[in-house]
Design a protein around this motif. Structure first.
Motif, mmCIF file in Angstrom:
data_model
loop_
_atom_site.group_PDB
_atom_site.id
_atom_site.type_symbol
_atom_site.label_atom_id
_atom_site.label_comp_id
_atom_site.label_asym_id
_atom_site.label_seq_id
_atom_site.Cartn_x
_atom_site.Cartn_y
_atom_site.Cartn_z
ATOM 1 N N GLU A 84 18.492 -38.742 -13.472
ATOM 2 C CA GLU A 84 19.303 -37.916 -12.744
ATOM 3 C C GLU A 84 18.780 -37.044 -11.618
ATOM 4 O O GLU A 84 19.130 -36.998 -10.624
ATOM 5 C CB GLU A 84 20.327 -37.074 -13.824
ATOM 6 N N ARG A 122 17.617 -39.112 -8.812
ATOM 7 C CA ARG A 122 18.847 -39.772 -8.119
ATOM 8 C C ARG A 122 19.207 -38.663 -7.254
ATOM 9 O O ARG A 122 19.541 -38.771 -5.859
ATOM 10 C CB ARG A 122 20.052 -40.170 -9.038
ATOM 11 N N GLU A 137 19.203 -38.643 -2.978
ATOM 12 C CA GLU A 137 20.454 -38.265 -2.095
ATOM 13 C C GLU A 137 20.267 -37.265 -1.240
ATOM 14 O O GLU A 137 20.759 -37.191 -0.107
ATOM 15 C CB GLU A 137 21.628 -37.955 -3.148
#
Length: 282
Positions: free
Chosen positions: A188, A191, A195
């Protein structure tokens, strides 16, 4: 009066060079031999771990092999409430990286004298341990706290080495659950970083304030690759330019050498003609 003074003097703590206080250790109440522990207040400037507060931690040397972590905690509980006990093979900084492993996943411990770090609830307990009289030994094995040695100890350890399958499965499931959770948190985090590093249509990257102590990344992976390619091309152009400059300088040197050689040949030819009296300047 003399005997009372002598008794009072013998009840004082024994402090040796280095600031260590000697604590006598006796295995049982009827034992004749004694073992010596050396304690000192833990004061290390480089130690920044919260697990060893400088005002409540006692550093202990020469802990015998038959004193386990629970035994050491019970021995020093008479000076005050003990928060934690850490026993190591050698002194050093605390290592808190990684999850706490079960004894089933740890290698066999070395048998020998060790060092310990005892953290009390109150700082006054450290002073009480340092002021303990040297003629009052600490007893390891008592009726309330029996400590096995010799054959009985090995039999107990061998019996405890066997573990039930359901308990082992529970420990494995608990460990793997924590491992999967850490992996999900890491994925997470990656990720979210990916982004944040995505570029818009014009090639700009949005920079946001990260957590405390973390450095923001103003460039994406594509921007870093483009910058690296530009640096490589710039370096190649510089090398090519240097090569042409070196070649041009060598050409000039060769041309000057040829002119000097021709000038020397002309001087020799003129000198020869003058010697033969055939020099005709016009």
């Amino acid at each position: 009066m003399a005997s009372s003074k002598k008794k009072h003097a013998s009840s004082q703590p024994c402090v040796i060079p280095g600031g260590f206080t000697v604590l006598p250790l006796q295995f049982s109440s009827d034992s004749v031999a004694q073992h010596k522990l050396y304690v000192k207040e833990h004061k290390v400037r480089a130690e920044k771990s919260s697990h060893r507060p400088l005002d409540r931690t006692l550093f202990v040397l020469n802990i015998p092999p038959y004193c386990s972590q629970d035994v050491v905690k019970d021995l020093f509980s008479q000076f005050g409430s003990v928060q934690s006990v850490e026993i190591r093979d050698h002194p050093g900084s605390s290592q808190d990286s990684g999850p706490m492993l079960s004894k089933l996943f740890k290698p066999a411990e070395k048998r020998g004298f060790k060092v310990g770090y005892i953290v009390f609830q109150n700082s006054s307990s450290v002073a009480a341990a340092k002021s303990h009289p040297h003629d009052v030994p600490l007893v390891v094995c008592t009726e309330q706290r029996p400590v096995r040695t010799g054959v009985h100890k090995w039999i107990q350890q061998y019996t405890q080495s066997f573990i039930r399958s359901d308990k082992l499965q529970q420990l494995v499931d608990s460990f793997m659950g924590g491992y999967d959770k850490r992996k999900e948190e890491e994925a997470e985090r990656q990720r979210k970083e990916a982004e944040q590093e995505q570029e818009d249509e014009e090639g700009w990257v949005k920079v946001t304030r990260g957590p405390k102590g973390a450095k923001a990344r103003p460039h994406s992976e594509k921007a870093n690759k483009r910058t690296l390619q530009k640096e490589i091309q710039k370096k190649k152009r510089k090398e090519l330019m240097n090569f042409y400059t070196w070649q041009h300088r060598n050409t000039q040197k060769e041309h000057i050498a040829e002119l000097r050689k021709k000038f020397e040949e002309d001087k020799q030819r003129i000198a020869l003609l003058r010697a033969q009296r055939k020099f005709r300047p016009y």
